[in-house]
Motif scaffolding. Structure first.
Motif, PDB file in Angstrom:
ATOM      1  N   GLY A  49       7.029  65.133  45.228  1.00  0.00           N
ATOM      2  CA  GLY A  49       6.996  65.208  46.604  1.00  0.00           C
ATOM      3  C   GLY A  49       7.491  64.076  47.407  1.00  0.00           C
ATOM      4  O   GLY A  49       8.058  64.205  48.668  1.00  0.00           O
ATOM      5  N   ARG A  50       7.313  62.672  46.984  1.00  0.00           N
ATOM      6  CA  ARG A  50       7.748  61.626  47.649  1.00  0.00           C
ATOM      7  C   ARG A  50       9.220  61.683  48.107  1.00  0.00           C
ATOM      8  O   ARG A  50       9.544  61.267  48.861  1.00  0.00           O
ATOM      9  CB  ARG A  50       7.439  60.521  46.731  1.00  0.00           C
ATOM     10  CG  ARG A  50       6.489  59.597  47.334  1.00  0.00           C
ATOM     11  CD  ARG A  50       6.213  58.192  46.503  1.00  0.00           C
ATOM     12  NE  ARG A  50       4.690  58.087  46.747  1.00  0.00           N
ATOM     13  CZ  ARG A  50       4.264  56.669  47.514  1.00  0.00           C
ATOM     14  NH1 ARG A  50       5.048  56.083  47.924  1.00  0.00           N
ATOM     15  NH2 ARG A  50       3.047  56.627  47.402  1.00  0.00           N
ATOM     16  N   THR A  52      11.446  65.791  55.388  1.00  0.00           N
ATOM     17  CA  THR A  52      10.333  66.106  56.079  1.00  0.00           C
ATOM     18  C   THR A  52      10.391  65.480  57.330  1.00  0.00           C
ATOM     19  O   THR A  52      10.330  65.832  58.493  1.00  0.00           O
ATOM     20  CB  THR A  52       8.981  66.096  55.554  1.00  0.00           C
ATOM     21  OG1 THR A  52       8.994  66.630  54.123  1.00  0.00           O
ATOM     22  CG2 THR A  52       8.011  66.879  56.216  1.00  0.00           C
ATOM     23  N   VAL A  53      10.499  64.087  57.363  1.00  0.00           N
ATOM     24  CA  VAL A  53      10.770  63.194  58.288  1.00  0.00           C
ATOM     25  C   VAL A  53      11.833  63.772  59.291  1.00  0.00           C
ATOM     26  O   VAL A  53      12.013  63.585  60.356  1.00  0.00           O
ATOM     27  CB  VAL A  53      10.572  61.790  58.031  1.00  0.00           C
ATOM     28  CG1 VAL A  53      10.894  60.793  59.366  1.00  0.00           C
ATOM     29  CG2 VAL A  53       9.269  61.390  57.392  1.00  0.00           C
ATOM     30  N   GLU A  54      13.221  63.825  58.546  1.00  0.00           N
ATOM     31  CA  GLU A  54      14.296  64.103  59.121  1.00  0.00           C
ATOM     32  C   GLU A  54      14.124  65.507  60.008  1.00  0.00           C
ATOM     33  O   GLU A  54      14.378  65.663  60.975  1.00  0.00           O
ATOM     34  CB  GLU A  54      15.529  64.313  58.297  1.00  0.00           C
ATOM     35  CG  GLU A  54      16.097  62.918  57.954  1.00  0.00           C
ATOM     36  CD  GLU A  54      17.132  63.065  56.827  1.00  0.00           C
ATOM     37  OE1 GLU A  54      18.339  63.294  57.456  1.00  0.00           O
ATOM     38  OE2 GLU A  54      16.845  63.146  55.662  1.00  0.00           O
ATOM     39  N   VAL A  98      10.714  64.082  48.712  1.00  0.00           N
ATOM     40  CA  VAL A  98      10.866  65.322  49.697  1.00  0.00           C
ATOM     41  C   VAL A  98      10.642  64.585  51.140  1.00  0.00           C
ATOM     42  O   VAL A  98      11.098  64.968  52.133  1.00  0.00           O
ATOM     43  CB  VAL A  98      10.481  66.440  49.406  1.00  0.00           C
ATOM     44  CG1 VAL A  98      10.673  67.707  50.749  1.00  0.00           C
ATOM     45  CG2 VAL A  98      10.747  67.142  48.007  1.00  0.00           C
ATOM     46  N   LEU A  99       9.642  63.668  51.069  1.00  0.00           N
ATOM     47  CA  LEU A  99       9.083  63.149  52.166  1.00  0.00           C
ATOM     48  C   LEU A  99      10.185  62.634  53.283  1.00  0.00           C
ATOM     49  O   LEU A  99      10.247  63.130  54.535  1.00  0.00           O
ATOM     50  CB  LEU A  99       8.058  61.779  51.893  1.00  0.00           C
ATOM     51  CG  LEU A  99       7.368  61.251  53.256  1.00  0.00           C
ATOM     52  CD1 LEU A  99       6.634  62.288  53.825  1.00  0.00           C
ATOM     53  CD2 LEU A  99       6.603  60.004  52.526  1.00  0.00           C
ATOM     54  N   PRO A 100      11.211  62.081  53.134  1.00  0.00           N
ATOM     55  CA  PRO A 100      12.436  61.755  53.981  1.00  0.00           C
ATOM     56  C   PRO A 100      12.768  62.821  54.574  1.00  0.00           C
ATOM     57  O   PRO A 100      13.206  62.849  55.844  1.00  0.00           O
ATOM     58  CB  PRO A 100      13.412  60.903  53.299  1.00  0.00           C
ATOM     59  CG  PRO A 100      12.644  60.311  52.047  1.00  0.00           C
ATOM     60  CD  PRO A 100      11.454  61.474  51.473  1.00  0.00           C
ATOM     61  N   LEU A 130       9.030  74.323  52.487  1.00  0.00           N
ATOM     62  CA  LEU A 130       8.500  73.279  52.174  1.00  0.00           C
ATOM     63  C   LEU A 130       6.744  73.441  51.789  1.00  0.00           C
ATOM     64  O   LEU A 130       6.115  72.996  51.028  1.00  0.00           O
ATOM     65  CB  LEU A 130       8.476  72.307  53.161  1.00  0.00           C
ATOM     66  CG  LEU A 130      10.032  71.515  53.315  1.00  0.00           C
ATOM     67  CD1 LEU A 130       9.989  70.467  54.487  1.00  0.00           C
ATOM     68  CD2 LEU A 130      10.386  70.770  52.064  1.00  0.00           C
TER      69      LEU A 130
END
Lengths: 122, 733, 157
Positions: free
Chosen positions: B483-484, B490-492, B486-488, B422
Motif C-alpha cells: 500500500g505504501r 494517490t497523492v498525485e 501506491v501512496l504517491p 483503489l
C-alpha cells in the motif's frame, strides 16, 4: 599583553584592532604569514588572530611555524567557512579556536577569552 | 570504630584525609573488620607471650618454694648430725658446712621472695632476679615464715662464725630447730602449693583468653565473609539494575546517541535509535571514522576524523569549533533492510564530557533530519506549483467552453473510476498490480483528452502519473507491491483531480466576472450538457483536434493536416464521447507511428504534409460508420511480430503469426514497437483503450492497411447496438 | 509532494505505535490509499482526531473498528473493553501520531491534543467538497483507517 592581527584584508585588520585595542597594550598587524612570523619573532605576542587564505604564506603554514616561533601565543583562527577542512587542519597544527567570519564584536571578545583560557592552561 | 577513625584522621593532612575518608567511606567496614581481626589475633599472641613468661616465673617460684621446704628439712638434719657427731667427738665439719650453706640459701631465697631480689636458680645454680610475692596468701605465708625465720636466725647465727662450735652453741639451735622445723617446713610446703595453684590459675586464664581471642577472630572472619558476600551480591544486583536502566534509557532515546573515546573509538553502549538510523548493530567498539566511511563520502569521513580529534586536544577550545563540524546536515547513504541504498540527511552534534577519572569522552548525538530537509525542499517546490496553476489558467482561455466542460466531466468520471479501483482494492500484493493495470488505460484516456484540447500542463501531470504507474508495474515483476508504494499515486491523483476542479472553478469565476468566455453556457447550453445528446457546438471540438495534431506533430518532427467530416447531426452523448476519445488515441497513434518525416514522405513520393482523416457517416437508420485514416507508413507487421515475440516466450507464438493475430495483440495487449515511451506514445495503452471504447458502444472494428501507403480503422455501430464481443475483423488490402 | 511527506509522517507514527505494541515492525498493513469527498461518511467506530494549524491546516484522524481496539487493549494486558477504555486507547494512538509529527516536521506544525469521537466523523469542520486521503489499515485482521484531510495553503486559494 600584545596582539598580532594577521589578515590580508585591511577592513578586517581595522575591525579587529578597533574591537580589541582597549584590551591590549600593543597591537601589531601583518598581511600574510611571512610578515606574521617576522613580527612574532620580534614581539612575541600573547594573542594572534589568524586568517587562513592569504597571499605568500597562508594561515595553516604560518601556524605550523608559529608554534615554534612564539610557543606561548594563543592563536584564534578568524576565517570564512568556505573550507572547513583547512580550518580543522589549522586547529590540528596548534590553533586554539575558530571564529567564523562574519562576526560581531561580542563574538570576537568571547572567542578571545576562550582561546586565552585554553592557551593559559597548557 | 570511632577510636579507629579518630586515630586515622587526626595525624593526616587535608589531602591525605580526603584519600583516607574516601578509603574508609567505601571500604570502612573492611578496614575495621580486618583491624579487629588483627587486634584479636595480636591480643591472643601478646597474652600468650606474657602469660608463658609468667608461667616460667611461677615454675621457678614453685621450685624455689619446694627447695625451701627441702632446705628446712635438711637444715634440721644437718643440725642433728652435728649434734650427734659432737656427742661422739667425731668430725662434724661437713655437717656444719652443709648447715651453713642451707641456712644462707634459705635466707637468701626467703628474702628474695619477700622483698624481691637475687636468688639462686634451682636448676642452673645461677643468680636470678625474683620479684616480691604480691598475692595475699603468699605474703601471709611469707610473713609467718619470716617471723619464724628470725627465731632460726637467732638460733643458728652463733653457728655461723667459727669452724669450731661449742655445745652451748649447738644445743639451743638444735632444740629450736627441732621444735620449729616442722612449722617452717609446713609453711614452705603451703607456699609451694599456693604457687602451684597460682600457676594453674594462670594457665587456665591463658587458655580461656586464647579460646576467647580465637573465637572472636573467627567470628569476625565470618562476619567479614558474610558482609562482603552480601555486599558483593547487592553490588552485582545494583550493577545489573544500573545496566538494565541505562539499556532502557538508551533504548528509549529518540536520537542516536553514543560515546567516542580518546582513541576515537565508539563506546560499548549506544541508543537503539542509532542502529535504526544506520541500519546495523555493528557499532560498538568501532573506529568512528571507519564506521562513518561506509555512509558518507571519504573526504567527509576524513574531515570528521580530524574534527572530532580536536575535542581531545588540550590546546583547542571545544566551544570555538562547533562551526567547523563537517557532519552538520550531512548526506548519508544507508543500506535499507531490503538492500536498497537510501539517502538520508543526518545531523551530528558533539559535546565533550569530562569523566570522574579526568578522561574526556565525546558525547555524539545523531539526528535523522531527512524529513525536515525534504520538507524544506518541497516547500520550495510548492512555489513552482503556483506557476503550474497560472499555466493552467492561461491554457484554458483559448479552449472552447463546451469542449472544456466535456473534458471536465469525462476526466472526472475517469478519475473517479481510478479512485474506485483503489478503494475496492483488498491489499493483496498480486491484485495491487492488477489494479494498476486497470488504472493505466483510464489515466491514458484523461491524458489524451487533456492534450487534445490543449491542456498540456494537465496532460504532463497525468503523463507523470502514468509514468509512475508504469514504474510500479515494472517493480511488481520483481517484488510484491504494498500500500505504501501506491501512496504517491494517490497523492498525485488528488492533485490531478484538484487541478481539474480548479479548471472548473476558473470557468465559473470567469463567468462571474462577466467575461464573455463561455457563450454557450446559457440555460440552453446547460440543459444540452445534461441532456442525452450532444450540443451542436460539439462539432467545434472535433475541428479543434487540429491544435492537438499540430502540437504532437511538432513534437514528433512530422507535419500533418486533420480532415474532419460528418458530426453535423447530434449523437448520443456517451457515443460521441467514446468516439472522441477513440479519435484522440488513433490520431496520436498515427502521428507517433504512421506519418513519416518530410524526408521519408518525399522518398515515397507523398506530399510532405501528412493527412489524417476522421469521418462519420450514417445510413439514416441509426447505422454508423466511423473511419480514422492516415496516409502514413501503414502497419509494420514485422516490427509488431518482433515485439510480440519479445514479450511472449511461450511456444504458442513460436511460429509465424497471421496478420489478424498480430492485430489482436496490438489491440488487446499493452506493448509498443517504440522502445522509449514519451508523452504521445510508447506505453502500448492507446489501442487497447480504443478497443475497450469500441466495445462500449458496440462497434465492430475493421483495420485495413497497406505498407508505405495508409492505415484505416473502421468502426461500424448502430446507436441502439449492444455491447459486441465479436472477434476482430482485420481486412488487409 | 508535501502531502506525501506529511502522510508518511502520520503513517510512520501509527506504524511505530503498532510495531511497539506487537513487537513486530510489519504487523500493521496498509491497503491502497484512496480519496473521499469530505461530505461522504467518514470513519469507523471510534476516532481520535488531531487538528493541525499553522502553515498547513487540517485534520488527521485515526479511526478504528471496535474489534481492533479490543485486540489492542488485550495486547496491552487490559481485560476491560468499555467505551472509556476504547476512547483512551484510540486517543493514545492519535497522541503517538502527533508526537511523531512534532518530532519530524518541526515546530511550524501546530497540533492540538487529540479529541476522541464516537461513531462517524462529524464533518462540519471539513470543507465538504474537498478530498481527503483514506489509508486503510489492517492489524491482526482488524480494520482501521488513517484519514488525512489537509487543506494545504497552495491548494485552491
Amino acid at each position: 599583553m600584545k596582539l598580532l592581527i594577521v589578515d590580508d584584508s585591511l577592513v578586517i585588520r581595522n575591525k579587529i584592532s578597533r574591537s580589541l585595542l582597549s584590551r591590549f597594550a600593543k597591537v601589531e598587524r601583518a598581511e600574510n604569514g611571512r610578515q606574521a612570523l617576522e613580527s612574532a619573532k620580534k614581539e612575541l605576542p600573547d594573542l594572534i588572530t589568524m586568517d587562513l587564505t592569504m597571499p605568500e604564506m597562508g594561515g595553516v603554514e604560518c601556524i605550523r611555524h608559529m608554534v615554534t616561533v612564539a610557543p606561548k601565543a594563543a592563536i584564534l583562527v578568524v576565517s570564512a567557512l568556505s573550507d572547513k577542512h583547512t580550518a580543522i587542519t589549522a586547529l590540528k597544527y596548534g590553533a586554539n579556536g575558530f571564529l567564523c567570519k562574519p562576526f560581531t564584536e561580542s563574538d570576537l571578545q568571547s572567542a578571545i577569552e576562550q582561546v586565552l583560557k585554553v592557551a593559559g592552561q597548557r | 570504630m570511632a577510636i579507629v577513625f579518630g586515630w586515622v584522621e587526626l595525624p593526616v593532612g587535608r589531602g591525605k584525609l580526603v584519600v583516607f575518608s574516601k578509603l574508609f567511606g567505601k571500604y570502612r567496614f573492611l578496614v575495621i573488620s580486618i583491624a579487629l581481626f588483627i587486634i584479636f589475633d595480636l591480643g591472643v599472641l601478646i597474652l600468650n607471650f606474657y602469660t608463658s613468661g609468667r608461667i616460667a616465673e611461677q615454675t621457678e617460684l614453685i621450685n624455689l618454694a619446694a627447695r625451701q621446704s627441702t632446705l628446712s628439712q635438711q637444715m634440721s638434719k644437718a643440725t642433728l648430725y652435728i649434734k650427734s657427731q659432737k656427742l661422739q667427738q667425731w668430725v662434724y665439719q661437713s655437717g656444719l658446712e652443709e648447715l651453713r650453706s642451707h641456712y644462707t640459701l634459705f635466707g637468701e631465697t626467703l628474702n628474695a621472695l619477700t622483698h624481691g631480689g637475687r636468688a639462686t636458680s634451682t636448676e642452673t645454680g645461677e643468680k636470678i632476679h625474683v620479684d616480691p610475692v604480691t598475692t595475699e596468701r603468699g605474703r601471709f605465708l611469707l610473713s609467718q615464715a619470716n617471723q619464724l625465720w628470725s627465731g632460726f636466725e637467732t638460733a643458728i647465727s652463733p653457728l655461723m662464725k667459727d669452724t669450731l662450735i661449742t655445745d652451748e652453741e649447738i644445743k639451743p639451735a638444735s632444740e629450736f630447730i627441732a621444735r620449729n622445723n616442722l612449722v617452717l617446713f609446713d609453711l614452705m610446703t603451703q607456699l609451694t602449693d599456693h604457687f602451684s595453684h597460682e600457676a594453674e590459675a594462670q594457665t587456665t586464664l591463658l587458655r580461656r583468653a586464647q579460646v576467647a581471642g580465637i573465637s572472636l577472630a573467627t567470628i569476625n572472619f565470618f562476619v567479614i565473609l558474610f558482609h562482603f558476600l552480601k555486599q558483593l551480591r547487592t553490588r552485582d544486583r545494583r550493577l545489573e539494575l544500573k545496566q538494565h536502566e541505562s539499556d532502557q534509557l538508551l533504548a528509549s532515546i529518540d536520537d542516536g546517541v553514543c560515546l567516542v573515546d580518546a582513541n576515537l573509538r565508539i563506546g560499548l553502549q549506544h541508543s537503539g535509535r542509532l542502529e535504526e538510523i544506520f541500519g546495523t548493530n555493528q557499532i560498538a567498539g568501532r573506529k568512528f571514522a571507519a564506521f562513518l566511511n561506509r555512509y558518507v563520502t571519504e573526504s567527509t569521513a576524513r574531515s570528521a576524523h580530524d574534527f572530532i580529534s580536536l575535542y581531545f586536544k588540550q590546546h583547542v577550545s571545544p566551544d570555538l569549533i562547533g562551526d567547523l563540524n563537517p557532519l552538520k546536515e550531512v548526506k548519508a547513504f544507508v543500506e535499507a533492510p531490503s538492500g536498497k541504498h537510501e539517502e538520508k540527511f543526518l545531523n551530528f552534534s558533539f559535546a565533550p564530557l569530562v569523566q570522574e577519572d579526568g578522561e574526556t569522552v565525546l558525547l555524539v548525538t545523531v539526528q535523522d533530519i531527512t524529513d525536515r530537509v525534504k520538507l524544506r525542499s518541497t516547500q520550495e517546490a510548492s512555489e513552482t506549483k503556483m506557476h503550474t496553476q497560472l499555466a493552467l489558467f492561461s491554457q484554458i482561455l483559448p479552449i472552447n467552453p463546451d469542449e472544456l466542460r466535456l473534458f471536465i466531466d469525462q476526466g472526472m468520471s475517469s478519475l473517479a473510476k481510478v479512485n474506485q479501483v483503489l478503494k475496492s482494492q483488498r491489499g493483496q500484493a498480486q491484485s495491487i498490480a492488477e489494479s494498476l493495470t486497470q488504472i493505466m488505460p483510464l489515466a491514458h484516456r484523461v491524458k489524451g483528452d487533456a492534450r487534445s484540447i490543449g491542456l498540456t500542463t494537465l496532460g504532463e501531470q497525468v503523463h507523470a502519473f502514468e509514468e509512475d504507474i508504469a514504474l510500479l508495474l515494472q517493480r511488481a515483476k520483481a517484488e510484491p507491491l504494498s500500500g505504501r508504494d501506491v501512496l504517491p499515486l494517490t497523492v498525485e491523483l488528488k492533485q490531478i483531480i484538484e487541478n481539474i476542479e480548479l479548471l472548473k472553478s476558473l470557468c465559473e469565476r470567469l463567468q462571474q466576472y462577466g467575461i464573455r468566455y463561455d457563450q454557450s453556457v446559457t440555460n440552453q447550453g446547460a440543459k444540452a450538457l445534461a441532456g442525452p445528446t450532444m450540443p451542436p457546438a460539439i462539432n467545434q471540438r472535433w475541428h479543434g483536434l487540429q491544435t492537438m495534431v499540430d502540437e504532437i506533430a511538432a513534437e514528433q518532427g512530422v507535419a500533418a493536416m486533420l480532415d474532419v467530416r460528418g458530426f453535423e447531426h447530434p449523437l448520443p452523448r456517451h457515443v460521441e464521447q467514446s468516439l472522441y476519445s477513440m479519435a484522440v488515441q488513433l490520431v496520436r497513434n498515427s502521428l507517433a507511428h504512421g506519418i513519416e518525416s518530410a524526408d521519408g514522405r518525399r522518398a515515397n513520393r507523398k506530399p510532405s504534409v501528412g493527412r489524417i482523416q476522421l469521418a462519420l457517416s450514417d445510413d439514416g437508420q441509426g447505422n454508423y460508420r466511423f473511419v480514422v485514416e492516415d496516409d502514413g507508413r501503414g502497419f509494420d507487421y514485422a516490427a509488431i511480430e518482433r515485439a510480440v515475440k519479445a514479450q511472449h516466450a511461450e511456444p504458442a507464438v513460436d511460429r509465424a503469426l497471421s496478420k489478424a493475430e498480430l492485430l489482436k495483440f496490438v489491440f488487446t495487449e499493452s506493448f509498443s514497437t517504440k522502445t522509449q515511451a514519451d508523452a504521445t506514445a510508447g506505453r502500448g495503452v492507446g489501442l487497447p483503450l480504443v478497443w475497450d471504447l469500441a466495445k462500449q458502444i458496440g462497434a465492430k472494428v475493421q483495420v485495413r492497411s497497406v505498407a508505405k501507403e495508409f492505415t484505416q480503422f473502421i468502426f461500424l455501430f448502430s446507436c441502439s447496438s449492444q455491447v459486441d464481443d465479436s472477434p476482430l475483423n482485420a481486412k488487409v488490402a | 509532494m508535501k502531502d506525501l511527506q506529511h502522510i508518511t509522517t502520520f503513517l510512520d507514527g501509527v506504524s511505530r505505535y503498532f510495531a511497539h505494541v506487537s513487537k513486530d515492525p510489519k504487523s500493521l498493513e496498509l491497503g491502497t490509499p484512496y480519496l473521499v469527498r469530505n461530505h461522504e461518511q467518514l470513519g469507523l467506530d471510534l476516532t481520535g482526531a488531531i487538528a493541525i494549524s499553522g502553515k498547513t491546516k487540517g485534520f488527521v484522524f485515526f479511526s478504528s473498528s471496535r474489534a481492533l481496539l479490543k485486540y489492542l487493549l488485550l495486547s496491552l494486558g487490559e481485560s476491560e473493553f468499555t467505551d472509556q477504555y476504547m476512547s483512551d486507547i484510540v486517543g493514545e494512538v492519535a497522541n503517538t501520531i502527533s508526537g511523531n509529527v512534532r518530532k519530524t516536521l518541526g515546530p511550524e506544525f501546530h497540533i492540538s491534543t487529540p479529541k476522541v469521537i464516537c461513531g462517524h466523523l462529524d464533518n462540519d469542520s471539513l470543507k465538504p467538497e474537498r478530498l481527503s486521503y483514506v489509508l486503510p489499515l489492517k492489524w491482526r485482521g482488524n480494520t482501521a483507517q488513517l484519514i488525512v484531510s489537509l487543506d494545504s495553503i497552495d491548494a485552491r486559494e
